[in-house]
Motif scaffolding. Structure first.
Motif, mmCIF file in Angstrom:
data_model
loop_
_atom_site.group_PDB
_atom_site.id
_atom_site.type_symbol
_atom_site.label_atom_id
_atom_site.label_comp_id
_atom_site.label_asym_id
_atom_site.label_seq_id
_atom_site.Cartn_x
_atom_site.Cartn_y
_atom_site.Cartn_z
ATOM 1 N N ILE A 102 0.858 -1.152 0.143
ATOM 2 C CA ILE A 102 0.065 -0.135 -0.008
ATOM 3 C C ILE A 102 0.959 1.361 0.158
ATOM 4 O O ILE A 102 0.683 2.094 -0.799
ATOM 5 N N ILE A 103 1.921 1.329 1.008
ATOM 6 C CA ILE A 103 2.554 2.513 1.070
ATOM 7 C C ILE A 103 3.510 2.757 -0.162
ATOM 8 O O ILE A 103 3.578 3.739 -0.769
ATOM 9 N N ALA A 104 4.029 1.721 -0.888
ATOM 10 C CA ALA A 104 4.647 1.727 -2.195
ATOM 11 C C ALA A 104 3.986 2.108 -3.162
ATOM 12 O O ALA A 104 4.486 2.999 -3.928
ATOM 13 N N MET A 105 2.757 1.914 -3.253
ATOM 14 C CA MET A 105 2.065 2.225 -4.445
ATOM 15 C C MET A 105 1.416 3.578 -4.167
ATOM 16 O O MET A 105 1.728 4.269 -5.353
ATOM 17 N N VAL A 106 1.043 4.236 -3.139
ATOM 18 C CA VAL A 106 0.721 5.489 -3.148
ATOM 19 C C VAL A 106 2.037 6.397 -3.198
ATOM 20 O O VAL A 106 2.015 7.403 -3.762
ATOM 21 N N SER A 107 3.160 5.794 -2.546
ATOM 22 C CA SER A 107 4.141 6.740 -2.747
ATOM 23 C C SER A 107 4.822 6.817 -4.039
ATOM 24 O O SER A 107 5.267 7.724 -4.658
ATOM 25 N N ASN A 108 4.916 5.756 -4.835
ATOM 26 C CA ASN A 108 5.048 5.703 -6.289
ATOM 27 C C ASN A 108 4.214 6.854 -7.122
ATOM 28 O O ASN A 108 4.822 7.499 -7.854
ATOM 29 N N ILE A 109 2.873 6.747 -7.031
ATOM 30 C CA ILE A 109 2.134 7.695 -7.638
ATOM 31 C C ILE A 109 2.563 9.050 -7.362
ATOM 32 O O ILE A 109 2.531 9.935 -8.159
ATOM 33 N N LEU A 110 2.790 9.507 -5.935
ATOM 34 C CA LEU A 110 2.998 10.873 -5.550
ATOM 35 C C LEU A 110 4.477 11.031 -6.118
ATOM 36 O O LEU A 110 4.540 12.249 -6.671
ATOM 37 N N ALA A 111 5.385 10.156 -6.181
ATOM 38 C CA ALA A 111 6.835 10.476 -6.981
ATOM 39 C C ALA A 111 6.528 10.686 -8.337
ATOM 40 O O ALA A 111 7.101 11.721 -8.925
ATOM 41 N N GLU A 112 5.775 10.103 -9.067
ATOM 42 C CA GLU A 112 5.489 10.088 -10.609
ATOM 43 C C GLU A 112 4.863 11.682 -10.785
ATOM 44 O O GLU A 112 5.215 12.242 -11.677
ATOM 45 N N LYS A 113 4.085 12.260 -9.942
ATOM 46 C CA LYS A 113 3.276 13.245 -9.918
ATOM 47 C C LYS A 113 4.287 14.724 -9.346
ATOM 48 O O LYS A 113 3.970 15.582 -9.300
ATOM 49 N N LYS A 114 5.681 14.291 -8.982
ATOM 50 C CA LYS A 114 6.512 15.027 -8.231
ATOM 51 C C LYS A 114 5.912 15.679 -7.059
ATOM 52 O O LYS A 114 6.001 16.969 -6.743
ATOM 53 N N VAL A 115 5.305 15.015 -6.153
ATOM 54 C CA VAL A 115 4.509 15.392 -4.752
ATOM 55 C C VAL A 115 5.549 15.062 -3.839
ATOM 56 O O VAL A 115 5.771 13.707 -3.830
ATOM 57 N N ASN A 116 6.017 15.703 -2.890
ATOM 58 C CA ASN A 116 7.078 15.418 -2.058
ATOM 59 C C ASN A 116 5.977 14.925 -0.766
ATOM 60 O O ASN A 116 5.309 15.818 0.004
ATOM 61 N N ILE A 117 6.592 13.996 -0.002
ATOM 62 C CA ILE A 117 6.196 13.504 1.258
ATOM 63 C C ILE A 117 6.591 14.060 2.403
ATOM 64 O O ILE A 117 7.853 14.096 2.581
ATOM 65 N N LEU A 118 5.923 15.009 3.158
ATOM 66 C CA LEU A 118 6.609 15.611 4.447
ATOM 67 C C LEU A 118 6.382 14.799 5.687
ATOM 68 O O LEU A 118 7.225 15.040 6.500
ATOM 69 N N ASN A 119 5.424 14.024 5.905
ATOM 70 C CA ASN A 119 5.112 13.250 7.237
ATOM 71 C C ASN A 119 4.271 12.119 6.746
ATOM 72 O O ASN A 119 3.214 12.280 5.873
ATOM 73 N N ILE A 120 4.443 11.110 7.287
ATOM 74 C CA ILE A 120 3.328 9.889 7.349
ATOM 75 C C ILE A 120 3.169 9.218 8.786
ATOM 76 O O ILE A 120 4.018 9.152 9.672
#
Length: 89
Positions: free
Chosen positions: A15-33
């Motif tokens: 789950i985390i990998a899937m969401v993180s990959n989509i965010l990375a593809e869209k150039k969205v930076n993860i600040l906190n989880i």
């Protein structure tokens, strides 16, 4: 723009990998989880930052919602200000 991503559903691998990959593809930076698993149910809240003007909030919302639906997860993306107003009752 800061966004809040919430993911809820039955736990499964990736789950985390899937969401993180989509965010990375869209150039969205993860600040906190913040995530936990209780009795087999997965719950995660992410604070992310979208700085690329080419990516539209509605497109990100649609992509994550559709991907979540494919694997029986409820994934929502909201502007942080809207999330804060809704949860300050």
């Amino acid at each position: 723009m800061k966004l809040v991503v919430t993911i809820v559903g039955k736990d499964r691998v990736g789950i985390i990998a899937m969401v993180s990959n989509i965010l990375a593809e869209k150039k969205v930076n993860i600040l906190n989880i913040n995530q936990n698993i209780m009795d087999g149910f997965f719950n995660m809240v992410m604070i992310v930052e979208m700085t690329d003007d080419k990516v539209k909030l509605q497109d990100l919302q649609k992509t994550l919602k559709e991907k979540g639906t494919e694997i029986n997860l409820d994934i929502k993306v909201q502007h942080q200000d809207i999330f804060n107003v809704m949860h300050n009752v």
